[in-house]
Design a protein around this motif. Structure first.
Motif, PDB file in Angstrom:
ATOM      1  N   ILE A 130      30.225  38.834  31.403  1.00 43.55           N
ATOM      2  CA  ILE A 130      30.232  39.584  32.661  1.00 43.55           C
ATOM      3  C   ILE A 130      31.678  39.887  33.048  1.00 43.55           C
ATOM      4  CG2 ILE A 130      29.672  39.511  35.120  1.00 43.55           C
ATOM      5  CD1 ILE A 130      27.404  37.544  34.378  1.00 43.55           C
ATOM      6  N   PRO A 131      32.056  41.156  33.158  1.00 44.34           N
ATOM      7  CA  PRO A 131      33.421  41.498  33.573  1.00 44.34           C
ATOM      8  C   PRO A 131      33.478  41.765  35.076  1.00 44.34           C
ATOM      9  CG  PRO A 131      32.356  43.395  32.548  1.00 44.34           C
ATOM     10  CD  PRO A 131      31.305  42.329  32.696  1.00 44.34           C
ATOM     11  N   ILE A 132      34.478  41.222  35.720  1.00 49.39           N
ATOM     12  CA  ILE A 132      34.623  41.424  37.157  1.00 49.39           C
ATOM     13  C   ILE A 132      36.102  41.613  37.478  1.00 49.39           C
ATOM     14  CG2 ILE A 132      34.728  38.930  37.597  1.00 49.39           C
ATOM     15  CD1 ILE A 132      33.268  39.466  40.277  1.00 49.39           C
ATOM     16  N   ILE A 133      36.393  42.534  38.374  1.00 50.53           N
ATOM     17  CA  ILE A 133      37.753  42.757  38.845  1.00 50.53           C
ATOM     18  C   ILE A 133      37.881  42.131  40.225  1.00 50.53           C
ATOM     19  CG2 ILE A 133      39.485  44.472  39.475  1.00 50.53           C
ATOM     20  CD1 ILE A 133      38.305  46.360  37.483  1.00 50.53           C
ATOM     21  N   VAL A 134      38.870  41.264  40.382  1.00 47.51           N
ATOM     22  CA  VAL A 134      39.024  40.503  41.619  1.00 47.51           C
ATOM     23  C   VAL A 134      40.415  40.748  42.192  1.00 47.51           C
ATOM     24  CG1 VAL A 134      39.086  38.201  42.637  1.00 47.51           C
ATOM     25  CG2 VAL A 134      37.421  38.715  40.845  1.00 47.51           C
ATOM     26  N   THR A 135      40.467  41.010  43.479  1.00 42.65           N
ATOM     27  CA  THR A 135      41.744  41.079  44.183  1.00 42.65           C
ATOM     28  C   THR A 135      42.013  39.704  44.785  1.00 42.65           C
ATOM     29  OG1 THR A 135      41.427  43.416  44.714  1.00 42.65           O
ATOM     30  CG2 THR A 135      43.049  42.215  46.008  1.00 42.65           C
ATOM     31  N   PRO A 136      42.968  38.955  44.216  1.00 38.84           N
ATOM     32  CA  PRO A 136      43.215  37.591  44.711  1.00 38.84           C
ATOM     33  C   PRO A 136      43.652  37.592  46.171  1.00 38.84           C
ATOM     34  CG  PRO A 136      44.274  37.944  42.583  1.00 38.84           C
ATOM     35  CD  PRO A 136      43.815  39.282  43.066  1.00 38.84           C
ATOM     36  N   SER A 137      43.408  36.490  46.831  1.00 38.59           N
ATOM     37  CA  SER A 137      43.765  36.378  48.247  1.00 38.59           C
ATOM     38  C   SER A 137      45.266  36.503  48.461  1.00 38.59           C
ATOM     39  CB  SER A 137      43.272  35.040  48.804  1.00 38.59           C
ATOM     40  OG  SER A 137      43.796  33.955  48.039  1.00 38.59           O
ATOM     41  N   THR A 138      46.078  36.201  47.427  1.00 33.62           N
ATOM     42  CA  THR A 138      47.539  36.288  47.557  1.00 33.62           C
ATOM     43  C   THR A 138      48.038  37.727  47.632  1.00 33.62           C
ATOM     44  OG1 THR A 138      47.671  36.109  45.148  1.00 33.62           O
ATOM     45  CG2 THR A 138      47.977  34.088  46.421  1.00 33.62           C
ATOM     46  N   SER A 139      47.129  38.706  47.454  1.00 34.73           N
ATOM     47  CA  SER A 139      47.555  40.107  47.478  1.00 34.73           C
ATOM     48  C   SER A 139      48.060  40.540  48.854  1.00 34.73           C
ATOM     49  CB  SER A 139      46.396  41.014  47.057  1.00 34.73           C
ATOM     50  OG  SER A 139      45.322  40.903  47.982  1.00 34.73           O
ATOM     51  N   ILE A 140      47.805  39.736  49.889  1.00 40.60           N
ATOM     52  CA  ILE A 140      48.269  40.112  51.227  1.00 40.60           C
ATOM     53  C   ILE A 140      49.792  39.990  51.348  1.00 40.60           C
ATOM     54  CG2 ILE A 140      46.081  39.417  52.286  1.00 40.60           C
ATOM     55  CD1 ILE A 140      47.531  36.894  53.319  1.00 40.60           C
ATOM     56  N   PRO A 200      57.601  37.812  46.356  1.00 42.26           N
ATOM     57  CA  PRO A 200      57.516  38.000  44.901  1.00 42.26           C
ATOM     58  C   PRO A 200      56.071  37.890  44.421  1.00 42.26           C
ATOM     59  CG  PRO A 200      59.298  36.498  45.471  1.00 42.26           C
ATOM     60  CD  PRO A 200      58.536  36.729  46.733  1.00 42.26           C
ATOM     61  N   ALA A 201      55.752  38.690  43.428  1.00 39.91           N
ATOM     62  CA  ALA A 201      54.395  38.659  42.878  1.00 39.91           C
ATOM     63  C   ALA A 201      54.127  37.301  42.240  1.00 39.91           C
ATOM     64  CB  ALA A 201      54.235  39.763  41.847  1.00 39.91           C
ATOM     65  N   PRO A 202      52.920  36.740  42.419  1.00 39.35           N
ATOM     66  CA  PRO A 202      52.588  35.471  41.764  1.00 39.35           C
ATOM     67  C   PRO A 202      52.658  35.611  40.250  1.00 39.35           C
ATOM     68  CG  PRO A 202      50.970  36.041  43.444  1.00 39.35           C
ATOM     69  CD  PRO A 202      51.815  37.247  43.241  1.00 39.35           C
ATOM     70  N   SER A 203      52.803  34.509  39.560  1.00 37.09           N
ATOM     71  CA  SER A 203      52.806  34.535  38.097  1.00 37.09           C
ATOM     72  C   SER A 203      51.454  35.015  37.587  1.00 37.09           C
ATOM     73  CB  SER A 203      53.094  33.140  37.551  1.00 37.09           C
ATOM     74  OG  SER A 203      52.015  32.263  37.843  1.00 37.09           O
ATOM     75  N   THR A 204      51.452  35.496  36.339  1.00 39.32           N
ATOM     76  CA  THR A 204      50.176  35.936  35.760  1.00 39.32           C
ATOM     77  C   THR A 204      49.198  34.775  35.664  1.00 39.32           C
ATOM     78  OG1 THR A 204      51.115  35.604  33.545  1.00 39.32           O
ATOM     79  CG2 THR A 204      51.202  37.841  34.468  1.00 39.32           C
ATOM     80  N   SER A 205      49.703  33.571  35.441  1.00 46.16           N
ATOM     81  CA  SER A 205      48.830  32.396  35.384  1.00 46.16           C
ATOM     82  C   SER A 205      48.204  32.119  36.746  1.00 46.16           C
ATOM     83  CB  SER A 205      49.620  31.180  34.903  1.00 46.16           C
ATOM     84  OG  SER A 205      48.806  30.030  34.884  1.00 46.16           O
ATOM     85  N   ALA A 206      49.005  32.221  37.808  1.00 44.44           N
ATOM     86  CA  ALA A 206      48.474  31.991  39.153  1.00 44.44           C
ATOM     87  C   ALA A 206      47.457  33.065  39.523  1.00 44.44           C
ATOM     88  CB  ALA A 206      49.615  31.974  40.169  1.00 44.44           C
ATOM     89  N   SER A 207      47.732  34.314  39.152  1.00 41.41           N
ATOM     90  CA  SER A 207      46.792  35.405  39.442  1.00 41.41           C
ATOM     91  C   SER A 207      45.483  35.208  38.688  1.00 41.41           C
ATOM     92  CB  SER A 207      47.415  36.749  39.070  1.00 41.41           C
ATOM     93  OG  SER A 207      48.523  37.034  39.890  1.00 41.41           O
ATOM     94  N   ALA A 208      45.588  34.807  37.417  1.00 38.15           N
ATOM     95  CA  ALA A 208      44.382  34.573  36.617  1.00 38.15           C
ATOM     96  C   ALA A 208      43.553  33.438  37.203  1.00 38.15           C
ATOM     97  CB  ALA A 208      44.764  34.262  35.174  1.00 38.15           C
ATOM     98  N   THR A 209      44.227  32.380  37.648  1.00 34.21           N
ATOM     99  CA  THR A 209      43.525  31.248  38.254  1.00 34.21           C
ATOM    100  C   THR A 209      42.810  31.666  39.531  1.00 34.21           C
ATOM    101  OG1 THR A 209      45.142  29.688  37.350  1.00 34.21           O
ATOM    102  CG2 THR A 209      43.821  28.936  39.215  1.00 34.21           C
ATOM    103  N   ALA A 210      43.498  32.442  40.365  1.00 34.16           N
ATOM    104  CA  ALA A 210      42.887  32.899  41.615  1.00 34.16           C
ATOM    105  C   ALA A 210      41.697  33.808  41.337  1.00 34.16           C
ATOM    106  CB  ALA A 210      43.926  33.626  42.458  1.00 34.16           C
ATOM    107  N   ALA A 211      41.821  34.666  40.307  1.00 35.11           N
ATOM    108  CA  ALA A 211      40.749  35.613  39.998  1.00 35.11           C
ATOM    109  C   ALA A 211      39.487  34.905  39.534  1.00 35.11           C
ATOM    110  CB  ALA A 211      41.226  36.604  38.941  1.00 35.11           C
ATOM    111  N   ILE A 212      39.620  33.960  38.591  1.00 39.96           N
ATOM    112  CA  ILE A 212      38.409  33.318  38.080  1.00 39.96           C
ATOM    113  C   ILE A 212      37.835  32.342  39.103  1.00 39.96           C
ATOM    114  CG2 ILE A 212      39.571  31.427  36.883  1.00 39.96           C
ATOM    115  CD1 ILE A 212      36.418  33.448  35.826  1.00 39.96           C
ATOM    116  N   SER A 213      38.683  31.745  39.929  1.00 41.65           N
ATOM    117  CA  SER A 213      38.167  30.861  40.981  1.00 41.65           C
ATOM    118  C   SER A 213      37.313  31.648  41.970  1.00 41.65           C
ATOM    119  CB  SER A 213      39.327  30.175  41.714  1.00 41.65           C
ATOM    120  OG  SER A 213      40.058  29.356  40.832  1.00 41.65           O
TER     121      SER A 213
END
Length: 761
Positions: free
Chosen positions: A137-147, A152-165
């Motif tokens: 199942i593919p899903i596109i998520v806008t992490p809460s940190t996008s506000i 500085p933009a979060p690391s790709t690891s932090a963004s990935a963690t926020a997205a799957i959570s």
């Protein structure tokens, strides 16, 4: 680097139980370097992406990868190929996790912002490839940190963690192969595909699955309705469970892709009211209810109060402001007079999806007549009555008072019920099924023996008792044959979903287990798996794909899309002649039709199939690399594996040979029929704002020459589309009351109608 353990690919062990895992992806693309390499070549841009594995409770492993992305001075086609290369690299990572680690990736959540370079490339089907080929199942998520736009933009690891959570919260708790069917808390509109965050498929794949003749009609109607700013509201009983919900999810998914303004609303359920609508509406009208199911004044009062309170709570602030309102089945018929009072100008369609026993409803002495006349008092003022393509399903007073048209229900070629399943998914869902079956009835399927499969709701009209009796007779025939199979022969799977508006389900389910526990069924009791499936279309689709023979033995049936789905998978189907089912089977070519309730005929046919005396054969219509992997095999699982293994395969046509089903029974066909009805019910004109082409091919109007296309907002209308609209009689009003119409499919396809399609029974 992430502090978590890396995604190790070293182990080749496969666990006894395949572990579900969920993957988050975060991406970051550097700016283009200001200088080329000394040799003048493109140095490329740094693409960083992090993969985070989540077990449903938290992150367990992660790793960050780096690669080059080459985009400087590339043509459109070259950029497409570069994006495909990056996509294949990520897909390869996912496949590696599944094969080398023995895990089953159920969801991939991609964190926004996705670099703009990866968006909008024609021919790049990354998300739909995940769903259709990798079964994720593919899903596109806008992490809460996008506000935090000024940080500085979060690391790709932090963004990935926020997205799957965030993504795993949308998965259904009973199964990781389906998402929840949520509704908006304010108006109870259904949030299809998690409010469009899930990206199962693309408009390109719908086009690939469809004939050119149908596709041009679909696009012409879409543009015409969008240009006229038409809006539609559907009202039905539940957001999941049963064929109506499946159709609505698929149609809204497709319509969302083309910008059509459609919303779908469901009520807040109440167990007492749903008991009334199932036992005293649905079962009574189908003629399968006992004789003590007459509606009482209290039943009527509760039903009407329930409707009024749903309207007041959810729908009084804009839900009924659409151009056309569609009411599905009897559950929300009491909403019709409310709509007529609040929106006297609204066009209303009533869509009946059930087999109404008109011989009983037309007899004033019957319970069916009393029930129908109560409901018809709500329905009588609609603008159009739609029924399945069986004239018997329409009561006499409907013919006398309302315009009547006929159309079949549909299923979706790209959803979990119908997409092909490769060997990894087959292994996973077979293990999952046996876990469910062991828990519910103590039976495990030996997949090497083969199995007969019926997928249907546990409903008194599905002929499940006939199937059990026929299966017992078949097994006795095998026992008494000259060469009885050592393992006993094929087993039997009876499986279905439940639905919140279906109180019969539990009763029928328990009765089946009681029947199998009797002495009469001692021969087969350990070979019949009766399973109530969780709300995962994938387990139904995958198990049906592998069946030796499928059955659908309903005694009352409006139409049964599971027949269409079995034929589409090239699984031989034995179906009863109830209702509209015979329209779906080409006897002897893709299945067999037997008399309703004839248990001996079913058993004899199963025995003949076992002996090879009865068989259906359809030409294999795979070409290119997909067909090369078959090695002479033509069983559905092998065909599916060949398609799944090739990421570049186009979506399969739903009508690709003479034994295939009609496009009428699929999402694009169904959506096109509905749009034709909307267009004609509103009496929209095909050439409104666009004049006929002059001899030079220009469209002229009083203000001057418009050229071959005129753009209205974002909608372009061509002279060719106008001709297509006119071929469907767009611009002519529908016939008035008292007219018994035709199958809407004939209205859509016109001269392109294939022989034998669009018939009525």
């Amino acid at each position: 680097m992430s502090p978590h353990r890396k995604v190790s690919m070293s182990t080749k062990r496969h666990p006894t139980v395949i572990q579900d895992i969920f993957l988050g992806l975060g991406l970051s693309l550097s700016e283009q370097p200001k200088e080329d390499k000394p040799d003048g070549s493109d140095p490329g841009r740094e693409l960083e992406y992090s993969a985070v594995l989540h077990d449903g409770t938290g992150v367990v492993e992660s790793e960050t990868f780096h690669t080059k992305y080459y985009s400087k001075d590339k043509t459109k086609d070259q950029l497409t190929e570069e994006n495909k290369r990056i996509g294949r690299e990520v897909l390869g990572l996912i496949r590696s996790i599944q094969t080398d680690k023995g895990m089953n990736v159920r969801m991939v959540a991609v964190a926004e912002p996705v670099p703009r370079e990866f968006k909008g490339h024609e021919g790049v089907q990354f998300f739909s490839t995940l769903w259709l080929h990798v079964d994720v199942i593919p899903i596109i998520v806008t992490p809460s940190t996008s506000i935090f736009t000024r940080l500085p933009a979060p690391s790709t690891s932090a963004s990935a963690t926020a997205a799957i959570s965030a993504g795993v919260k949308h998965l259904h708790p009973a199964t990781h192969s389906a998402t929840t069917a949520d509704v908006h808390p304010a108006d109870h509109s259904v949030l299809v595909d998690c409010d469009n965050q899930v990206k199962l498929c693309s408009i390109l794949q719908y086009q690939q699955s469809t004939s050119e003749a149908l596709w041009k009609r679909f696009t012409a109607l879409t543009d015409h309705l969008n240009r006229n700013k038409v809006s539609i509201a559907f009202f039905s009983a539940t957001p999941q469970g049963g064929g109506v919900a499946l159709m609505r999810h698929a149609m809204l998914r497709l319509w969302k892709m083309v910008g059509f303004n459609v919303k779908w609303y469901v009520p807040e359920g109440h167990p007492t009211v749903f008991d009334i609508t199932k036992r005293k509406f649905h079962n009574v009208l189908q003629g399968v209810a006992p004789q003590d199911m007459d509606l009482t004044d209290e039943d009527k009062s509760m039903f009407e109060i329930w409707t009024e309170q749903n309207y007041e709570a959810f729908w009084s602030s804009g839900a009924i402001d659409a151009s056309i309102i569609v009411i599905d089945d009897p559950q929300l018929t009491a909403l019709i007079p409310i709509i007529k009072k609040k929106r006297p100008d609204a066009k209303i369609i009533f869509r009946s999806h059930i087999q109404i026993q008109s011989d009983l409803t037309d007899d004033p002495k019957t319970m069916q007549s009393r029930t129908w006349n109560y409901l018809f008092d709500f329905i009588k003022d609609v603008d159009l009555f739609l029924a399945h393509p069986v004239k018997f399903f329409v009561p006499k007073n409907v013919h006398e008072r309302l315009p009547v048209l006929y159309m079949a229900p549909s299923t979706d070629p790209l959803d979990g019920l119908n997409k092909p399943y490769g060997r990894a998914s087959v292994r996973y869902f077979r293990q999952y099924f046996n876990t469910l079956s062991s828990e519910q009835c103590g039976v495990k399927i030996d997949w090497d023996r083969g199995y007969i499969c019926q997928i249907a709701r546990f409903d008194p009209s599905k002929g499940i008792d006939d199937l059990l009796a026929a299966y017992l007779q078949f097994r006795k025939k095998l026992e008494d044959s000259d060469k009885p199979p050592v393992d006993g022969g094929p087993q039997l799977i009876i499986m279905g979903h439940g639905s919140v508006d279906d109180p019969d389900g539990s009763v029928i389910y328990e009765q089946l287990h009681d029947t199998l526990g009797t002495k009469e069924y001692s021969l087969v009791k350990d070979d019949v798996a009766v399973v109530r499936a969780p709300p995962s279309d994938s387990i139904l689709g995958c198990i049906l794909q592998g069946a030796w023979v499928a059955t659908q033995l309903s005694t009352r049936e409006g139409f049964e899309v599971k027949v269409t789905e079995a034929v589409n998978k090239r699984v031989p189907i034995i179906a009863s002649d109830a209702g509209g089912i015979p329209l779906q089977v080409k006897h002897g070519k893709n299945g067999w039709v037997v008399p309703t309730g004839d248990r001996a005929a079913i058993a004899n046919l199963l025995f003949d199939i076992w002996q090879g005396k009865a068989q259906v054969h359809r030409d294999l219509c795979l070409s290119g690399s997909a067909s090369k992997g078959l090695d002479g095999k033509s069983d559905p699982n092998s065909i599916a594996q060949a398609w799944v293994g090739d990421f570049d395969r186009e979506a399969q046509k739903v009508h690709d040979d003479e034994g295939a089903t009609s496009e009428d029974f699929w999402t694009v066909g169904n959506s096109t029929r509905w749009m034709l009805l909307f267009d004609r019910l509103l009496n929209l004109q095909p050439d409104q704002n666009v004049a006929e082409s002059d001899e030079n091919g220009n469209n002229g109007d009083k203000n001057g020459t418009l050229g071959k296309e005129e753009e209205f907002g974002k909608v372009k209308v061509t002279s060719e589309q106008i001709d297509t609209l006119k071929s469907m009689d767009i611009g002519k009003p529908l016939e008035g009351k008292g007219i018994d119409g035709i199958n809407v499919w004939k209205m859509v396809m016109g001269d392109d109608l294939l022989e034998g399609e669009g018939d009525l029974i």
